[in-house]
Design a protein around this motif. Structure first.
Motif, PDB file in Angstrom:
ATOM      1  N   ALA A  30      13.643 -35.588  13.639  1.00  0.00           N
ATOM      2  CA  ALA A  30      13.334 -35.642  12.472  1.00  0.00           C
ATOM      3  C   ALA A  30      13.739 -36.708  11.765  1.00  0.00           C
ATOM      4  O   ALA A  30      13.100 -37.059  10.933  1.00  0.00           O
ATOM      5  CB  ALA A  30      13.676 -34.173  11.740  1.00  0.00           C
ATOM      6  N   LEU A  31      15.258 -36.961  12.108  1.00  0.00           N
ATOM      7  CA  LEU A  31      15.755 -38.326  11.251  1.00  0.00           C
ATOM      8  C   LEU A  31      15.105 -39.437  11.644  1.00  0.00           C
ATOM      9  O   LEU A  31      14.892 -40.313  10.871  1.00  0.00           O
ATOM     10  CB  LEU A  31      17.432 -38.267  11.547  1.00  0.00           C
ATOM     11  N   ALA A 182      26.780 -31.707  10.959  1.00  0.00           N
ATOM     12  CA  ALA A 182      26.597 -33.098  10.513  1.00  0.00           C
ATOM     13  C   ALA A 182      25.230 -33.692  10.421  1.00  0.00           C
ATOM     14  O   ALA A 182      24.598 -34.039   9.724  1.00  0.00           O
ATOM     15  CB  ALA A 182      27.273 -34.088  11.187  1.00  0.00           C
ATOM     16  N   LEU A 183      24.414 -33.338  11.621  1.00  0.00           N
ATOM     17  CA  LEU A 183      23.103 -33.415  11.824  1.00  0.00           C
ATOM     18  C   LEU A 183      22.240 -32.768  10.774  1.00  0.00           C
ATOM     19  O   LEU A 183      21.299 -33.299  10.022  1.00  0.00           O
ATOM     20  CB  LEU A 183      22.558 -32.991  13.034  1.00  0.00           C
ATOM     21  N   LEU A 188      19.389 -32.770   5.378  1.00  0.00           N
ATOM     22  CA  LEU A 188      19.190 -32.219   3.942  1.00  0.00           C
ATOM     23  C   LEU A 188      19.114 -33.386   2.929  1.00  0.00           C
ATOM     24  O   LEU A 188      18.325 -33.561   2.081  1.00  0.00           O
ATOM     25  CB  LEU A 188      20.375 -31.323   3.644  1.00  0.00           C
ATOM     26  N   LYS A 189      20.105 -34.454   3.433  1.00  0.00           N
ATOM     27  CA  LYS A 189      20.137 -35.478   2.397  1.00  0.00           C
ATOM     28  C   LYS A 189      18.846 -36.252   2.494  1.00  0.00           C
ATOM     29  O   LYS A 189      18.489 -36.923   1.480  1.00  0.00           O
ATOM     30  CB  LYS A 189      21.262 -36.397   2.781  1.00  0.00           C
ATOM     31  N   MET A 190      18.151 -36.486   3.561  1.00  0.00           N
ATOM     32  CA  MET A 190      16.963 -36.979   3.720  1.00  0.00           C
ATOM     33  C   MET A 190      15.725 -36.487   3.486  1.00  0.00           C
ATOM     34  O   MET A 190      14.673 -36.697   3.804  1.00  0.00           O
ATOM     35  CB  MET A 190      16.911 -37.814   5.170  1.00  0.00           C
ATOM     36  N   LYS A 367      14.896 -39.420  19.627  1.00  0.00           N
ATOM     37  CA  LYS A 367      14.443 -40.857  19.069  1.00  0.00           C
ATOM     38  C   LYS A 367      13.176 -41.061  20.041  1.00  0.00           C
ATOM     39  O   LYS A 367      12.026 -41.528  19.309  1.00  0.00           O
ATOM     40  CB  LYS A 367      15.306 -42.038  19.196  1.00  0.00           C
ATOM     41  N   GLU A 368      13.110 -40.978  21.083  1.00  0.00           N
ATOM     42  CA  GLU A 368      11.895 -41.561  21.971  1.00  0.00           C
ATOM     43  C   GLU A 368      10.619 -40.693  21.630  1.00  0.00           C
ATOM     44  O   GLU A 368       9.615 -40.789  21.647  1.00  0.00           O
ATOM     45  CB  GLU A 368      12.123 -41.360  23.475  1.00  0.00           C
TER      46      GLU A 368
END
Length: 380
Positions: A30-31, A182-183, A188-190, A367-368
């Motif tokens: 997601a990030l 932390a993830l 949430l911030k994004m 990421k992949e």
């Protein structure tokens, strides 16, 4: 379950990418997607109150494989494949640390040890003899003047084990609860939606969209789907990935606990570490592989008794201890160690089978998976 107009419009309409599973792979996927496509609506669906597989239930080993595991992998994989596996684990750990920072995940580079019982003396001799060979294989991975593996006298007063341990200077440990927190905070911030108690029970194609069903009742459509459910993946795909339950216990605090670092025992089927002056100890699925090939969280007397026996006779032989709590998590394993990152059908993708190395490779696989879902190459 009936959704209000507001609920439908806010959370279930115009979804560009749905990610199934809010573990380390799903959140990193997601990030990565949000960084690349900040205007897309990304919703992560998690069937549990918190991640339900292994991401918050593992031992927090920042490792890439003990020497006996690597030598065992060389029996079924080529040298090039094994080196590539280690490279991916090292790269994944670095990506995790870069993404969240060492402080946020309480990363500690304390090193790792492989412990061999006296009954396993032949394996110790074999591994000790192969140290130069494995170090030469991994030299290109770490680009260090120092060897990865070396022999070290036991400073921990273990009992019924070989007097020398095999030390790995590059291994570390972290706090997986802090890691997942932390993830989630970063998501949430994004402006990434993470919905809990939201189990996706069916995936189907309808026209040019994907139809999902949540909790067996709520249907909605999305553009793309990324499956990141690891050990629970069989529900959605026909690939070589099987669930593997891992049972864990943790002691109450032990005054002046001398144990520091991460420890592998019996080819990695057992593992323990220090945390907050406690010993966290897990493993034992090799006692009954068939019983532990399950998606059901739970404990068995067979495994828990063996964990306690090893604590008493081997790890803490002269130290009184009591057990604080016990739990289990579900990994995803298969005949090969390489994770499965592939397109399953039109606009449906997966990143699963982390093989018990979720901490090491989860960020990289996420990421992949994100990259694959928007690759210009389409197989359908």
């Amino acid at each position: 379950m009936q959704l209000s107009y507001w609920e439908q419009q806010t959370w279930f309409t115009n979804i560009d990418i749905a990610i199934i599973g809010s573990g380390i792979v799903g959140l990193n996927c997601a990030l990565a997607l949000k960084e690349r496509f900040p205007k897309k609506k990304i919703v992560v669906f998690e069937k549990g109150m918190i991640p339900s597989g292994a991401s918050t239930k593992n031992a927090g080993f920042a490792c890439f494989g003990s020497i006996s595991e690597i030598l065992e992998d060389l029996q079924t994989h080529s040298e090039e494949e094994v080196v590539q596996l280690v490279k991916e684990r090292v790269a994944g750990l670095q990506l995790l640390r870069d993404t969240l920072g060492d402080t946020a995940i309480d990363f500690q580079a304390l090193g790792g040890y492989e412990v061999f019982t006296n009954n396993d003396a032949d394996r110790f001799d074999f591994c000790a003899e192969k140290i130069p060979y494995v170090n030469s294989l991994l030299k290109e991975v770490f680009l260090s003047k120092n060897d990865v593996f070396s022999l070290k006298s036991d400073p921990f007063s273990f009992k019924n084990v070989q007097k020398q341990l095999i030390f790995n200077q590059f291994e570390g440990q972290l706090d997986t609860g802090k890691m997942m927190k932390a993830l989630l905070m970063k998501c949430l911030k994004m402006n990434i939606f993470v919905l809990n108690n939201a189990e996706i029970t069916a995936i189907s194609h309808e026209n040019h969209q994907i139809s999902l069903k949540m909790n067996n009742s709520v249907p909605f459509s999305v553009e793309k789907v990324c499956i990141a459910t690891n050990g629970f993946a069989k529900q959605f795909l026909d690939e070589d990935v099987q669930p593997a339950r891992a049972q864990v216990l943790i002691t109450n605090p032990i005054p002046k606990l001398p144990i520091r670092g991460t420890f592998h025992l019996d080819r990695g089927y057992y593992y323990f570490r220090n945390i907050h002056n406690r010993v966290l100890f897990g493993g034992g699925r090799n006692l009954d592989f068939s019983a532990e090939q399950t998606t059901t969280l739970g404990l068995t007397t067979l495994v828990q008794n063996e964990l306690e026996r090893l604590l008493t006779t081997t790890i803490l032989p002269n130290t009184p201890f009591t057990i604080d709590r016990r739990w289990s998590g579900i990994m995803g394993v298969g005949n090969q160690k390489k994770a499965i990152v592939k397109q399953l059908s039109d606009n449906v993708f997966c990143g699963v089978r982390l093989g018990g190395m979720g901490i090491a490779i989860g960020s990289l696989i996420g990421k992949e998976l994100a990259d694959l879902s928007f690759s210009p190459i389409h197989i359908y």
